[in-house]
Design a protein around this motif. Structure first.
Motif, mmCIF file in Angstrom:
data_model
loop_
_atom_site.group_PDB
_atom_site.id
_atom_site.type_symbol
_atom_site.label_atom_id
_atom_site.label_comp_id
_atom_site.label_asym_id
_atom_site.label_seq_id
_atom_site.Cartn_x
_atom_site.Cartn_y
_atom_site.Cartn_z
ATOM 1 N N PHE A 42 0.669 -1.159 0.098
ATOM 2 C CA PHE A 42 -0.014 -0.204 -0.008
ATOM 3 C C PHE A 42 0.926 1.114 0.235
ATOM 4 C CE2 PHE A 42 -2.319 -3.361 2.274
ATOM 5 C CZ PHE A 42 -3.398 -3.574 1.713
ATOM 6 N N LYS A 43 0.670 2.132 -0.989
ATOM 7 C CA LYS A 43 1.608 3.227 -1.128
ATOM 8 C C LYS A 43 0.985 4.266 -2.239
ATOM 9 C CE LYS A 43 6.439 4.641 -2.132
ATOM 10 N NZ LYS A 43 7.717 4.172 -2.730
ATOM 11 N N TYR A 44 0.888 5.634 -1.579
ATOM 12 C CA TYR A 44 0.789 6.625 -2.747
ATOM 13 C C TYR A 44 2.027 6.904 -3.382
ATOM 14 C CZ TYR A 44 -4.124 6.873 -0.340
ATOM 15 O OH TYR A 44 -5.322 6.552 -0.395
ATOM 16 N N LYS A 45 1.767 7.837 -4.431
ATOM 17 C CA LYS A 45 2.730 8.496 -5.271
ATOM 18 C C LYS A 45 2.049 9.410 -6.250
ATOM 19 C CE LYS A 45 6.911 8.068 -7.995
ATOM 20 N NZ LYS A 45 7.849 7.185 -8.860
ATOM 21 N N PHE A 46 2.495 10.741 -5.756
ATOM 22 C CA PHE A 46 2.161 11.897 -6.783
ATOM 23 C C PHE A 46 3.427 12.749 -7.219
ATOM 24 C CE2 PHE A 46 -1.073 11.131 -3.398
ATOM 25 C CZ PHE A 46 -2.290 10.720 -4.169
ATOM 26 N N ASN A 47 3.042 13.349 -8.306
ATOM 27 C CA ASN A 47 3.829 14.138 -9.064
ATOM 28 C C ASN A 47 3.266 15.502 -9.075
ATOM 29 O OD1 ASN A 47 6.225 12.243 -9.655
ATOM 30 N ND2 ASN A 47 4.616 11.508 -10.903
ATOM 31 N N PRO A 48 4.272 16.667 -9.051
ATOM 32 C CA PRO A 48 3.540 17.876 -9.056
ATOM 33 C C PRO A 48 2.815 18.022 -10.309
ATOM 34 C CG PRO A 48 5.822 18.093 -8.228
ATOM 35 C CD PRO A 48 5.583 16.725 -8.784
ATOM 36 N N GLY A 49 1.446 18.758 -10.331
ATOM 37 C CA GLY A 49 0.712 18.814 -11.519
ATOM 38 C C GLY A 49 -0.173 17.648 -11.654
#
Length: 307
Positions: A42-49
């Motif tokens: 279980f893990k989140y990952k986001f990039n700017p934009g």
């Protein structure tokens, strides 16, 4: 007498833990699943934009002071944009309710349509990490007080699950104290304990997802200035939820939550009214625009002309 709520809180939680474990163990304790040692991550990952849009459908039943129930059906659209990623790897997510339509029924009045809420287009920013833990928040629109259509303790999408890798069927406990700026101003505070369990991967909405389920029990308090004076609302909250996180994209794809709130409403310190608020919500990812990858050109060395 003041100590009673703090005694009741862990007792109720232990009771729910016992019931939940008994149910889920019956699912996993057969010959096939007991041998399954596969891990779920279980893990989140986001990039700017990165921009995520969720359709939310909710059903409410509200009873105050033993009056006739107010029934609601709500349609909402929520936009979440990753503004930036810190050096320590936390994500700054801008959260905004961009559309709302509701239908209310009480007694003889049926399906009264509502299209306005003071929380429409109000932006807040959350700082979370890859397992949903909250670090800070910022109110980007400070026009004044306003509350979301489902109230201060309606289901919220980003909550801490604290663990990144679990064996299928394994359970774990998370305790947290969450500020909930995405639900309104003044900002509600919720103290709770949750029991999570990892479930097998599932295909949903065209995505292979890691699934977790939880039961939660907690307490919250909020003070609101209204036309009737200062209103204090104390809530005892029990809930159940299922969250599906995309294996590939590492973002929430679908979230189901059912909440039961037992309320004590105090007006100007002397008038007290009992109440209850039941909510069932479905969050579904409607659109995901991934931030474009910017490829920086490799600098070339300038040739030096030798004379």
């Amino acid at each position: 007498m003041k100590k009673t709520p703090f005694v009741i809180f862990p007792i109720f939680f232990l009771f729910f833990v016992f019931i939940y474990d008994a149910y889920t163990d019956s699912v996993y304790n057969d010959e096939n699943t007991s041998k399954n040692k596969d891990s779920i991550h279980f893990k989140y990952k986001f990039n700017p934009g990165d921009t995520l849009v969720y359709n939310v459908v909710s059903y409410d039943s509200i009873v105050i002071n033993f009056d006739a129930p107010l029934m609601k059906k709500r349609y909402e659209i929520i936009e979440v944009i990753c503004d930036s990623v810190s050096k320590k790897g936390t994500f700054y997510l801008r959260h905004k309710l961009i559309d709302f339509q509701g239908f209310e029924s009480k007694n003889e009045e049926k399906n009264t349509e509502r299209s306005f809420t003071p929380w429409l287009n109000r932006s807040i920013q959350l700082e979370i990490d890859s397992v949903g833990r909250r670090y800070s928040y910022k109110v980007l629109d400070t026009v004044g007080a306003g509350m979301s259509p489902g109230g201060a303790y309606q289901p919220y999408l980003f909550f801490p699950f604290d663990e990144t890798s679990k064996v299928i069927g394994e359970s774990w406990i998370v305790q947290s104290l969450d500020d909930l700026p995405e639900n309104g101003i003044p900002i509600a505070l919720l103290r709770y304990s949750s029991l999570f369990r990892a479930f097998p991967q599932i295909d949903t909405l065209g995505e292979l997802c890691n699934r977790l389920e939880y039961i939660k029990t907690g307490q919250g308090n909020i003070v609101v200035n209204s036309e009737d004076g200062i209103v204090k609302v104390a809530s005892v909250i029990n809930s159940f939820g299922i969250l599906d996180i995309s294996v590939e994209k590492m973002i929430p794809i679908h979230y189901y939550c059912s909440i039961e709130q037992k309320l004590t409403i105090t007006v100007d310190e002397d008038e007290k009214y009992p109440g209850s608020h039941f909510i069932t919500s479905f969050f579904t990812l409607a659109d995901f625009k991934k931030a474009p990858i910017i490829i920086k050109p490799i600098p070339t060395k300038k040739k030096i002309n030798k004379k």
